[in-house]
Design a protein around this motif. Structure first.
Motif, short mmCIF file in Angstrom:
data_model
loop_
_atom_site.label_atom_id
_atom_site.label_comp_id
_atom_site.label_asym_id
_atom_site.label_seq_id
_atom_site.Cartn_x
_atom_site.Cartn_y
_atom_site.Cartn_z
N THR A 122 -6.38 13.91 -40.18
CA THR A 122 -7.23 13.72 -38.89
C THR A 122 -7.95 15.11 -39.17
O THR A 122 -9.00 14.96 -38.25
N ASP A 123 -7.53 16.19 -39.37
CA ASP A 123 -8.42 17.37 -39.22
C ASP A 123 -9.31 17.57 -40.44
O ASP A 123 -8.67 17.59 -41.49
N ALA A 124 -10.52 18.00 -40.20
CA ALA A 124 -11.38 18.11 -41.14
C ALA A 124 -11.12 19.14 -42.28
O ALA A 124 -11.58 19.22 -43.51
N ARG A 125 -10.62 20.11 -41.63
CA ARG A 125 -10.17 21.28 -42.72
C ARG A 125 -9.01 21.19 -43.78
O ARG A 125 -8.87 21.56 -44.70
N THR A 126 -8.38 20.13 -43.50
CA THR A 126 -7.12 19.39 -44.32
C THR A 126 -7.24 17.95 -45.03
O THR A 126 -6.90 17.81 -45.97
N LYS A 127 -8.15 17.27 -44.27
CA LYS A 127 -8.02 15.81 -44.73
C LYS A 127 -8.68 15.77 -46.25
O LYS A 127 -8.37 14.98 -46.86
N SER A 128 -9.81 16.54 -46.36
CA SER A 128 -10.34 16.47 -47.99
C SER A 128 -9.27 16.73 -49.21
O SER A 128 -9.19 16.14 -49.92
N LYS A 129 -8.40 17.60 -48.73
CA LYS A 129 -7.31 17.96 -49.84
C LYS A 129 -6.33 17.11 -49.69
O LYS A 129 -5.76 16.25 -50.76
N VAL A 130 -5.83 16.12 -48.55
CA VAL A 130 -5.04 15.10 -48.72
C VAL A 130 -5.57 14.17 -49.19
O VAL A 130 -5.12 13.38 -50.24
N GLU A 131 -6.94 13.72 -49.17
CA GLU A 131 -7.64 12.55 -50.06
C GLU A 131 -7.66 12.85 -51.41
O GLU A 131 -7.36 12.09 -52.38
N ALA A 132 -7.81 14.22 -51.80
CA ALA A 132 -7.87 14.47 -53.33
C ALA A 132 -6.51 14.40 -53.95
O ALA A 132 -6.48 13.65 -54.97
N PHE A 133 -5.52 14.80 -53.20
CA PHE A 133 -4.24 14.52 -53.88
C PHE A 133 -3.78 13.11 -53.70
O PHE A 133 -2.90 12.80 -54.62
#
Length: 330
Positions: free
Chosen positions: A280-291
């Motif tokens: 839910t945090d913009a700083r970490t969400k993109s990495k979660v999506e990529a993995f």
């Protein structure tokens, strides 16, 4: 004759000096970690640890998750020095945050074997790192080459646990602060949280996401949890559940090290609050999506972050000892 003897002696000294120099250059520096640290002193160390982990895991499928968690709890406090393994009142192991740790006997079993084959040579700290590394590989994760040469700590204090440990209720800011203080990045935070693709957690570690009803049942109060998943957790952690009741961190593939953890987060099925906030945090969400889309990317990143984790605050050279037993401070 004397001149000839003097010449021979002089040449002998030169040759001896050259041999010593070669040996020093070929021997791993005691002040640094090296992947071939035990190549001469205990060449079978990795095979012995790997077989010990495999044998234990065949009997108890929860061992891999326990070993991985055990390493994190060791490194995050006093550095990766095996201090969490020491038994006794007032030790790290006695702190409530570490009461649910397991897998200690696997490390101790490997240590006993290594003390037979290579006495006084291999540290408990290195054994724990190897055991956690093997736990990942044996459950389907990537093979990681880890540098070795850690020495054991002799200080293990419960008072050091809470100021350093990560709490399951932490926000991303709190998680980032704790990881940064250990020399780890925000990316490392997301990557290493992927360890929750295996293992389990006790009901009390996510009880803040539920409320006990007048009838003693658990009622979900965290709307960020997927409804059916929340109801399933409430049933498993009902009022009549024991304090030892655990729930798999990954409800889909709990015994396989894969990238399913990240898909779970995006589906609002992160077991712990400290998991859910990453999606839910913009700083970490993109990495979660990529993995979640690429297991290869996760595995490559895991190998790098695991080495960084296992290098936190290591003791080398004269800064530590080689303990005879992992459960004692000597």
């Amino acid at each position: 004759m004397k001149l000839h003897q003097s010449f021979l002696l002089s040449n002998f000294k030169l040759i001896l000096s050259a041999l010593i120099a070669v040996l020093l250059l070929s021997t791993p520096s005691a002040s640094q970690l090296s992947s071939d640290f035990y190549s001469l002193s205990c060449p079978n160390v990795e095979l012995i640890v790997r077989d010990t982990v495999r044998s234990a895991s065949e009997i108890d499928s929860t061992i891999p998750g326990k070993l991985l968690r055990l390493l994190f709890h060791d490194c995050i406090v006093e550095g990766c020095d095996g201090s969490v393994l020491i038994e006794g009142n007032g030790t790290e192991r006695s702190d409530p945050a570490n009461k649910s740790l397991g897998g200690f006997y696997v490390v101790e079993s490997a240590k006993r074997l290594l003390e037979f084959w290579c006495p006084g040579t291999v540290s408990c700290a290195d054994i724990l790192v190897l055991a956690a590394r093997d736990a990942v590989e044996q459950t389907g994760g990537p093979s990681v080459e880890v540098p070795l040469g850690r020495r054991d700590g002799v200080v293990s204090s419960a008072s050091n646990v809470r100021p350093n440990m990560v709490d399951t209720t932490f926000s991303v800011d709190q998680l980032a602060q704790r990881f940064t203080s250990k020399g780890l990045s925000m990316d490392d935070l997301v990557i290493l949280s992927g360890a929750h693709t295996i293992g389990s957690s006790h009901c009390n570690t996510f009880s803040d996401r539920f409320q006990q009803s007048s009838g003693g049942n658990m009622v979900p109060i965290d709307n960020t949890l997927e409804k059916n998943y929340a109801e399933e957790l409430a049933r498993k952690c009902s009022a009549d559940a024991s304090d030892s009741t655990t729930v798999s961190n990954d409800p889909v593939s709990p015994f396989k090290f894969d990238n399913q953890y990240y898909g779970n987060l995006l589906a609002n099925k992160g077991l712990l609050n400290s998991d859910s906030v990453l999606a839910t945090d913009a700083r970490t969400k993109s990495k979660v999506e990529a993995f979640s889309k690429s297991e290869d990317s996760f595995f490559t990143s895991w190998a790098e972050s695991f080495v960084r984790l296992s290098s936190i605050g290591v003791k080398t050279g004269n800064a530590g000892v080689i303990r005879f037993s992992c459960t004692s401070g000597i």
